[in-house]
Motif scaffolding. Structure first.
Motif, PDB file in Angstrom:
ATOM      1  N   GLY A   1       0.783  -1.226   0.000  1.00  0.00           N
ATOM      2  CA  GLY A   1       0.000   0.000   0.000  1.00  0.00           C
ATOM      3  C   GLY A   1       0.812   1.272   0.000  1.00  0.00           C
ATOM      4  O   GLY A   1       0.268   2.359   0.210  1.00  0.00           O
TER       5      GLY A   1
ATOM      6  N   ARG B   1      -6.730   0.769  -1.791  1.00  0.00           N
ATOM      7  CA  ARG B   1      -6.465   0.353  -0.417  1.00  0.00           C
ATOM      8  C   ARG B   1      -7.648  -0.407   0.162  1.00  0.00           C
ATOM      9  O   ARG B   1      -7.473  -1.382   0.886  1.00  0.00           O
TER      10      ARG B   1
ATOM     11  N   LEU C   1      -6.066  -2.794   3.015  1.00  0.00           N
ATOM     12  CA  LEU C   1      -4.939  -2.122   3.650  1.00  0.00           C
ATOM     13  C   LEU C   1      -5.418  -1.066   4.639  1.00  0.00           C
ATOM     14  O   LEU C   1      -6.526  -0.561   4.514  1.00  0.00           O
TER      15      LEU C   1
END
Length: 307
Positions: A42, A296, A301
Motif C-alpha cells: 500500500g 487500499r 490495507l
C-alpha cells in the motif's frame, strides 16, 4: 574503414506502454504526472511522468530493439483513437477496431503476468528434469556404458546438469522469454482480430484506474487474482483512458457483463477491482481521482503510508 558499433539494446522497457499511461495523467502542483500505489504494502508514490513507470530494466535481453520497434508500430495508431475518445465519440472507434485489439493483444502478451507464466513453466521443467531418474539412468548408461551406476549415484545428478546447462544458457540470454512473448502476441493478435469490440464510458462522476497488467481476462468462476488463458476467457477488458474501457469478446457471445464480485452491481468499480486484483506490483491512477482509497479498500490495507 571501421564499422559503426551496433546500438545497445534498450535498457528501460515498458510493460505498460506510455501511450496508455499518459491517458491517466493529471496535473499536481503545476506538474503533470500519474499516481501509483504498491499492491503488496500500500505504499503510495508521488505523481511521476509516464516514462518513469510501468517498466523493467532489460525486460527483453534478447532482440530488445526489435521488440521495442514492434511495440511502437502497434502503439502508434492509438494516438488517433485517443483523440476520438477525448472528443467523447466512442461510436467512431469501430473503424479502428484492429488498432484497439492489437493494442490489447500487446498488453496481454507483454505483461508481468506473461513473465510469471514463463518463469513458472521454466521452473517446473527444471524441477521435473532433476527428479526424472529414469531419464538420467538412460543418459548415464549411454554416456558411461561400463560404469556401475549403483556405485556412482552422483553421475545421475550430473546428467540432469548436462540436460539443463544449454537450457539455462538460453534462459540467461533471454531468447526463450522473448520468443514466448512474441508468439503469444502473434496468437492473441490473430484471435482478437475476429472478436467483437465494445467501448464503454465510465458513469458520470466515476473514472477508471489502471493496473500493471491492464489486459484483464475474465471467466466464470475465475479467481480474480489470476488471468485466465485467452481460450478460457469470456472477455478481455482494458481501460483506454480514465473515461473509457474496451471489451473484446468472441463474436458468437453477447456483450458480456462484468463483475469481480457477483453482488456488486456497479460495473466501473468492478472493472477497477479487476485491475487491482490482477496487478503484480502497482496500480496507476489520475491525481485527484480518489483511487488511492479504491485500491487500499480492495486490498484490505490500513492507513496511508507515503513514499
Amino acid at each position: 574503414m571501421k564499422s559503426k558499433p551496433g546500438r545497445p539494446s534498450p535498457k528501460r522497457q515498458h510493460y505498460v506502454s506510455q501511450v496508455l499511461l499518459k491517458q491517466f495523467s493529471g496535473v499536481t502542483n503545476g506538474e503533470e504526472g500519474i499516481c501509483q500505489i504498491e499492491v503488496v504494502d500500500g505504499r503510495t508514490i508521488d505523481p511521476k511522468p509516464s516514462k518513469s513507470m510501468g517498466f523493467e530494466w532489460h525486460m527483453f535481453k534478447h532482440k530488445g530493439e526489435w521488440m521495442e520497434k514492434l511495440w511502437q508500430e502497434v502503439e502508434g495508431p492509438m494516438g488517433h483513437v485517443n483523440s476520438i475518445l477525448a472528443n467523447g465519440r466512442p461510436e467512431d472507434v469501430e473503424p479502428h477496431k484492429i488498432a484497439v485489439t492489437d493494442f490489447i493483444a500487446l498488453h496481454f502478451a507483454r505483461s508481468l503476468e506473461t513473465k510469471r507464466i514463463h518463469r513458472d513453466s521454466y521452473e517446473k521443467m527444471e524441477r521435473q528434469t532433476r527428479a526424472n531418474r529414469e531419464m538420467q539412468l538412460k543418459l548415464a548408461a549411454i554416456r558411461y556404458p561400463m560404469l556401475d551406476l549403483a556405485l556412482a549415484p552422483s553421475v545421475l545428478d550430473s546428467m540432469s546438469e548436462a540436460v539443463l546447462e544449454p537450457i539455462q544458457a538460453q534462459e540467461a540470454m533471454g531468447s526463450p522469454f522473448q520468443e514466448f512473448v512474441e508468439s503469444a502476441f502473434a496468437r492473441t493478435r490473430q484471435q482478437l482480430s475476429n472478436y467483437s469490440l465494445s467501448i464503454r464510458p465510465a458513469l458520470s462522476g466515476t473514472e477508471y484506474l489502471l493496473g500493471d497488467c491492464p489486459a484483464v481476462g475474465v471467466a466464470r468462476g475465475m479467481n480474480p487474482r489470476r488471468r485466465p488463458p485467452l481460450f478460457e476467457a469470456k472477455a478481455l477488458i482494458m481501460p483506454l483512458s480514465t473515461q473509457f474501457v474496451a471489451f473484446v469478446y468472441p463474436r458468437d457471445s453477447e456483450d458480456p457483463d462484468f463483475s469481480v464480485d457477483p453482488t456488486d452491481r456497479e460495473e466501473v468499480l468492478a472493472i477497477n477491482q479487476g485491475q487491482i486484483a490482477q496487478a503484480h506490483k502497482r496500480v496507476f491512477y489520475r491525481p485527484g481521482s480518489g483511487h488511492q482509497m479504491t485500491a487500499r479498500t480492495y486490498l484490505g490495507l490500513g492507513q496511508v503510508s507515503a513514499g
